[in-house]
Motif scaffolding. Sequence first.
Motif, PDB file in Angstrom:
ATOM      1  N   TYR A  38       0.791  -1.225   0.000  1.00 38.37           N
ATOM      2  CA  TYR A  38       0.000   0.000   0.000  1.00 38.37           C
ATOM      3  C   TYR A  38       0.828   1.282   0.000  1.00 38.37           C
ATOM      4  CZ  TYR A  38       0.970   0.261   4.997  1.00 38.37           C
ATOM      5  OH  TYR A  38       1.597   0.336   6.205  1.00 38.37           O
ATOM      6  N   ASP A  39       1.989   1.292   0.624  1.00 40.10           N
ATOM      7  CA  ASP A  39       2.765   2.529   0.710  1.00 40.10           C
ATOM      8  C   ASP A  39       4.089   2.465  -0.053  1.00 40.10           C
ATOM      9  OD1 ASP A  39       3.952   0.678   2.376  1.00 40.10           O
ATOM     10  OD2 ASP A  39       4.334   2.099   4.001  1.00 40.10           O
ATOM     11  N   LEU A  40       4.220   1.485  -0.923  1.00 43.01           N
ATOM     12  CA  LEU A  40       5.437   1.346  -1.719  1.00 43.01           C
ATOM     13  C   LEU A  40       5.225   1.940  -3.107  1.00 43.01           C
ATOM     14  CD1 LEU A  40       6.412  -2.354  -0.858  1.00 43.01           C
ATOM     15  CD2 LEU A  40       7.408  -0.251   0.090  1.00 43.01           C
ATOM     16  N   ASP A  41       6.274   2.508  -3.676  1.00 47.94           N
ATOM     17  CA  ASP A  41       6.217   3.083  -5.028  1.00 47.94           C
ATOM     18  C   ASP A  41       6.552   1.985  -6.037  1.00 47.94           C
ATOM     19  OD1 ASP A  41       6.069   4.837  -7.144  1.00 47.94           O
ATOM     20  OD2 ASP A  41       8.088   5.631  -6.827  1.00 47.94           O
ATOM     21  N   VAL A  42       5.626   1.034  -6.172  1.00 52.58           N
ATOM     22  CA  VAL A  42       5.833  -0.156  -7.002  1.00 52.58           C
ATOM     23  C   VAL A  42       4.557  -0.448  -7.796  1.00 52.58           C
ATOM     24  CG1 VAL A  42       7.475  -1.175  -5.364  1.00 52.58           C
ATOM     25  CG2 VAL A  42       5.052  -1.732  -5.173  1.00 52.58           C
ATOM     26  N   THR A  43       4.701  -1.354  -8.752  1.00 52.42           N
ATOM     27  CA  THR A  43       3.542  -1.889  -9.467  1.00 52.42           C
ATOM     28  C   THR A  43       3.154  -3.187  -8.790  1.00 52.42           C
ATOM     29  OG1 THR A  43       4.288  -0.927 -11.544  1.00 52.42           O
ATOM     30  CG2 THR A  43       2.723  -2.759 -11.689  1.00 52.42           C
ATOM     31  N   VAL A  44       1.880  -3.359  -8.513  1.00 51.09           N
ATOM     32  CA  VAL A  44       1.394  -4.577  -7.863  1.00 51.09           C
ATOM     33  C   VAL A  44       0.768  -5.475  -8.923  1.00 51.09           C
ATOM     34  CG1 VAL A  44      -0.155  -5.541  -6.125  1.00 51.09           C
ATOM     35  CG2 VAL A  44       0.967  -3.332  -5.718  1.00 51.09           C
ATOM     36  N   ALA A  45       1.285  -6.695  -9.043  1.00 53.85           N
ATOM     37  CA  ALA A  45       0.747  -7.670  -9.993  1.00 53.85           C
ATOM     38  C   ALA A  45      -0.350  -8.482  -9.319  1.00 53.85           C
ATOM     39  CB  ALA A  45       1.864  -8.588 -10.480  1.00 53.85           C
ATOM     40  N   GLU A  46      -1.306  -8.923 -10.108  1.00 53.40           N
ATOM     41  CA  GLU A  46      -2.397  -9.737  -9.572  1.00 53.40           C
ATOM     42  C   GLU A  46      -1.985 -11.174  -9.319  1.00 53.40           C
ATOM     43  OE1 GLU A  46      -6.177  -9.419 -11.492  1.00 53.40           O
ATOM     44  OE2 GLU A  46      -5.878  -7.284 -11.889  1.00 53.40           O
ATOM     45  N   THR A  47      -0.981 -11.644 -10.076  1.00 55.99           N
ATOM     46  CA  THR A  47      -0.520 -13.029  -9.925  1.00 55.99           C
ATOM     47  C   THR A  47       0.999 -13.054  -9.856  1.00 55.99           C
ATOM     48  OG1 THR A  47      -0.308 -13.422 -12.299  1.00 55.99           O
ATOM     49  CG2 THR A  47      -2.480 -13.898 -11.306  1.00 55.99           C
ATOM     50  N   ALA A  48       1.524 -14.136  -9.303  1.00 51.88           N
ATOM     51  CA  ALA A  48       2.983 -14.300  -9.274  1.00 51.88           C
ATOM     52  C   ALA A  48       3.525 -14.386 -10.692  1.00 51.88           C
ATOM     53  CB  ALA A  48       3.355 -15.538  -8.467  1.00 51.88           C
ATOM     54  N   ALA A  49       2.842 -15.119 -11.567  1.00 52.28           N
ATOM     55  CA  ALA A  49       3.300 -15.247 -12.960  1.00 52.28           C
ATOM     56  C   ALA A  49       3.307 -13.891 -13.651  1.00 52.28           C
ATOM     57  CB  ALA A  49       2.430 -16.237 -13.718  1.00 52.28           C
ATOM     58  N   GLY A  50       2.322 -13.061 -13.382  1.00 52.91           N
ATOM     59  CA  GLY A  50       2.282 -11.725 -13.956  1.00 52.91           C
ATOM     60  C   GLY A  50       3.431 -10.863 -13.460  1.00 52.91           C
ATOM     61  N   ALA A  51       3.764 -11.000 -12.192  1.00 49.75           N
ATOM     62  CA  ALA A  51       4.893 -10.254 -11.632  1.00 49.75           C
ATOM     63  C   ALA A  51       6.199 -10.721 -12.260  1.00 49.75           C
ATOM     64  CB  ALA A  51       4.936 -10.425 -10.116  1.00 49.75           C
ATOM     65  N   ILE A  52       6.358 -12.023 -12.408  1.00 42.15           N
ATOM     66  CA  ILE A  52       7.575 -12.588 -13.009  1.00 42.15           C
ATOM     67  C   ILE A  52       7.740 -12.072 -14.433  1.00 42.15           C
ATOM     68  CG2 ILE A  52       8.627 -14.729 -13.839  1.00 42.15           C
ATOM     69  CD1 ILE A  52       7.265 -16.073 -11.324  1.00 42.15           C
ATOM     70  N   ALA A  53       6.646 -12.028 -15.179  1.00 38.20           N
ATOM     71  CA  ALA A  53       6.700 -11.599 -16.579  1.00 38.20           C
ATOM     72  C   ALA A  53       7.128 -10.139 -16.731  1.00 38.20           C
ATOM     73  CB  ALA A  53       5.336 -11.815 -17.236  1.00 38.20           C
TER      74      ALA A  53
END
Length: 110
Positions: A38-53
């Motif tokens: 919530y307080d990080l300047d990051v992109t949040v992925a909905e899935t682990a695979a999406g984050a990995i990609a």
Amino acid sequence: MIPVTVLGLGPMGRALAAAFAAAGHPTTVWNRTPGKAYDLDVTVAETAAGAIAASPLTVVSVLDYRAVRSVLDAGALKGRTLVNLTGGSPPQARETAAWAAAHGIGYLDG
């Protein structure tokens, strides 16, 4: 700057994600429990695979090696680099390294 993905936002994962983002790396995160970024300047992925990609480098920091294997997607990681900062035993590290090699994943266990 090289994009980085962090899987797991416990104390260490949050600190790593915050440090990568502060250093200017586009940072994508995923956590089993939503809302931890919530307080990080990051992109949040909905899935682990999406984050990995989203990144050529994925850092995983979860509870244990069982959790590591449950969240990783070998297909998404193929041709990418995985850094595992999860606690465990040397045999677990070797087993995970062999799994990564068999799937064409660059691997470093911390």
